[in-house]
Design a protein around this motif. Structure first.
Motif, PDB file in Angstrom:
ATOM      1  N   ALA A  98       0.978  -1.225   0.180  1.00 49.18           N
ATOM      2  CA  ALA A  98      -0.097   0.025  -0.124  1.00 49.18           C
ATOM      3  C   ALA A  98       0.922   1.211  -0.004  1.00 49.18           C
ATOM      4  CB  ALA A  98      -0.908   0.010   1.117  1.00 49.18           C
ATOM      5  N   ALA A  99       0.381   2.440  -0.414  1.00 45.87           N
ATOM      6  CA  ALA A  99       1.233   3.608  -0.434  1.00 45.87           C
ATOM      7  C   ALA A  99       1.365   4.201   0.673  1.00 45.87           C
ATOM      8  CB  ALA A  99       0.227   4.591  -1.152  1.00 45.87           C
ATOM      9  N   HIS A 100       0.642   4.128   1.680  1.00 43.74           N
ATOM     10  CA  HIS A 100       0.917   4.848   3.151  1.00 43.74           C
ATOM     11  C   HIS A 100       2.057   3.791   3.905  1.00 43.74           C
ATOM     12  CE1 HIS A 100      -2.249   2.034   3.950  1.00 43.74           C
ATOM     13  NE2 HIS A 100      -1.948   2.080   5.172  1.00 43.74           N
ATOM     14  N   ILE A 101       1.877   2.520   3.417  1.00 48.48           N
ATOM     15  CA  ILE A 101       2.640   1.598   4.165  1.00 48.48           C
ATOM     16  C   ILE A 101       4.217   1.702   3.544  1.00 48.48           C
ATOM     17  CG2 ILE A 101       3.262  -0.866   4.537  1.00 48.48           C
ATOM     18  CD1 ILE A 101       0.838   0.373   6.128  1.00 48.48           C
TER      19      ILE A 101
ATOM     20  N   LEU B 169       9.955   3.547   3.443  1.00 49.64           N
ATOM     21  CA  LEU B 169      10.957   4.636   2.768  1.00 49.64           C
ATOM     22  C   LEU B 169      11.348   5.677   3.719  1.00 49.64           C
ATOM     23  CD1 LEU B 169       9.210   4.884  -0.787  1.00 49.64           C
ATOM     24  CD2 LEU B 169      11.223   3.505  -0.046  1.00 49.64           C
ATOM     25  N   GLN B 170      10.651   6.225   4.456  1.00 49.13           N
ATOM     26  CA  GLN B 170      11.171   7.080   5.546  1.00 49.13           C
ATOM     27  C   GLN B 170      12.158   6.698   6.490  1.00 49.13           C
ATOM     28  OE1 GLN B 170       7.192   8.756   6.787  1.00 49.13           O
ATOM     29  NE2 GLN B 170       7.234  10.467   5.359  1.00 49.13           N
TER      30      GLN B 170
ATOM     31  N   GLU C 227       1.727  12.382  -1.480  1.00 43.39           N
ATOM     32  CA  GLU C 227       2.648  12.520  -0.820  1.00 43.39           C
ATOM     33  C   GLU C 227       3.373  11.333  -0.944  1.00 43.39           C
ATOM     34  OE1 GLU C 227       4.573  12.909   3.758  1.00 43.39           O
ATOM     35  OE2 GLU C 227       2.611  13.790   3.304  1.00 43.39           O
ATOM     36  N   ALA C 228       2.727  10.003  -0.582  1.00 45.31           N
ATOM     37  CA  ALA C 228       3.372   8.714  -0.839  1.00 45.31           C
ATOM     38  C   ALA C 228       3.885   8.498  -2.038  1.00 45.31           C
ATOM     39  CB  ALA C 228       2.043   7.681  -0.139  1.00 45.31           C
ATOM     40  N   VAL C 229       2.752   8.905  -3.059  1.00 42.87           N
ATOM     41  CA  VAL C 229       3.282   8.554  -4.421  1.00 42.87           C
ATOM     42  C   VAL C 229       4.567   9.202  -4.929  1.00 42.87           C
ATOM     43  CG1 VAL C 229       2.475   8.730  -6.894  1.00 42.87           C
ATOM     44  CG2 VAL C 229       0.868   7.858  -5.153  1.00 42.87           C
TER      45      VAL C 229
END
Length: 269
Positions: free
Chosen positions: A134-137, A142-143, A170-172
């Motif tokens: 998922a994008a938010h995961i 990555l952070q 933001e995630a994308v």
């Protein structure tokens, strides 16, 4: 920027030599695939790729074990096996969506160690059911683990989030900054693969994906780094089929060659 295109071996039913002949004639630079452990079979595949002047991207998708220790042992076995063939890179469907951050982190760090020891680049796919499902995961990984480099198969996220990710900007954007390889399949809010990207009803969806890929290409052009693309539309029944007959509604090969030519023409400048 060096931009090279790869055909998926996924779905191929032809003898491998004929498949490679078709891949080369279509204008691809290589093939993305897993490799068998049986040495003669593996050697035959590598010899055939070389015969046709095709490069290899190694593919790992066998992340099935639910016990982390078993999972890590098999992960290492497959990655070292692929590394021995010295592919352009290895694309990994790393981890599981139900593993904790720390469990998946162990696998990412194991891949980094193997990459350092073998000199083969190992990157990680944004894939349903895996660590980066998922994008938010993925943003969180990555952070916290900024060394992770991605295969961006954003079609999965469209399906997972049941949207074209309008609320995940933001995630994308962070994922785009970490992308070194693209799977150019077009997903939609109700599935990971449109039935035919050539159809006019999918124009908005296709253009949304193209806009994401444009940003990846622009970043690599600016940094003068290599970018690879696999046109990874899958076979039936990943490719939608008609009821009862189970006949696919389009040709997997034709769709992938369409994507190859579309992207080659788009990024040829």
């Amino acid at each position: 920027m060096e931009l090279t295109f790869f055909a998926p071996a996924w779905g191929n039913t032809l003898p491998f030599d004929q498949f490679c002949r078709n891949v080369k004639a279509a204008g691809y630079d290589g093939v993305e695939m897993a490799l068998p452990f049986e040495e003669a079979e593996k050697s035959a595949i590598l010899d055939t790729l070389a015969k046709h002047g095709l490069q290899l991207i190694g593919q790992y998708f066998q992340s099935f074990e639910t016990d982390l220790d078993d999972h890590a042992r098999n992960y290492e076995k497959y990655l070292r096996h692929l590394s021995a063939a010295q592919p352009v890179l290895i694309n990994c469907q790393t981890g599981k969506d139900f593993f904790t951050f720390e469990q998946n982190q162990r696998l990412f760090e194991l891949a980094d160690r193997i990459s350092g020891e073998t000199g083969v680049k190992i990157i990680h796919e944004t894939h349903r059911g895996k660590a980066l499902f998922a994008a938010h995961i993925t943003r969180d990984y990555l952070q916290k683990l900024p060394q992770i480099r991605l295969t961006l198969d954003i079609s999965h996220w469209c399906n997972v989030h049941e949207s074209l990710l309008e609320n995940q900007t933001e995630a994308v954007q962070l994922a785009i900054q970490h992308t070194d390889h693209i799977h150019s399949r077009v997903g939609h809010p109700e599935g990971p693969q449109v039935n035919d990207p050539r159809a006019p009803e999918w124009a908005e969806t296709l253009n949304t994906h193209l806009a994401w890929w444009d940003q990846v290409v622009a970043r690599h052009r600016q940094s003068k780094t290599a970018l690879t693309v696999t046109t990874e539309f899958g076979p039936a029944t990943y490719l939608p089929v008609l009821p009862y007959t189970q006949m696919p509604v389009a040709s997997q090969w034709d769709v992938n060659v369409f994507m190859l030519n579309l992207l080659k023409n788009r990024y040829s400048g």
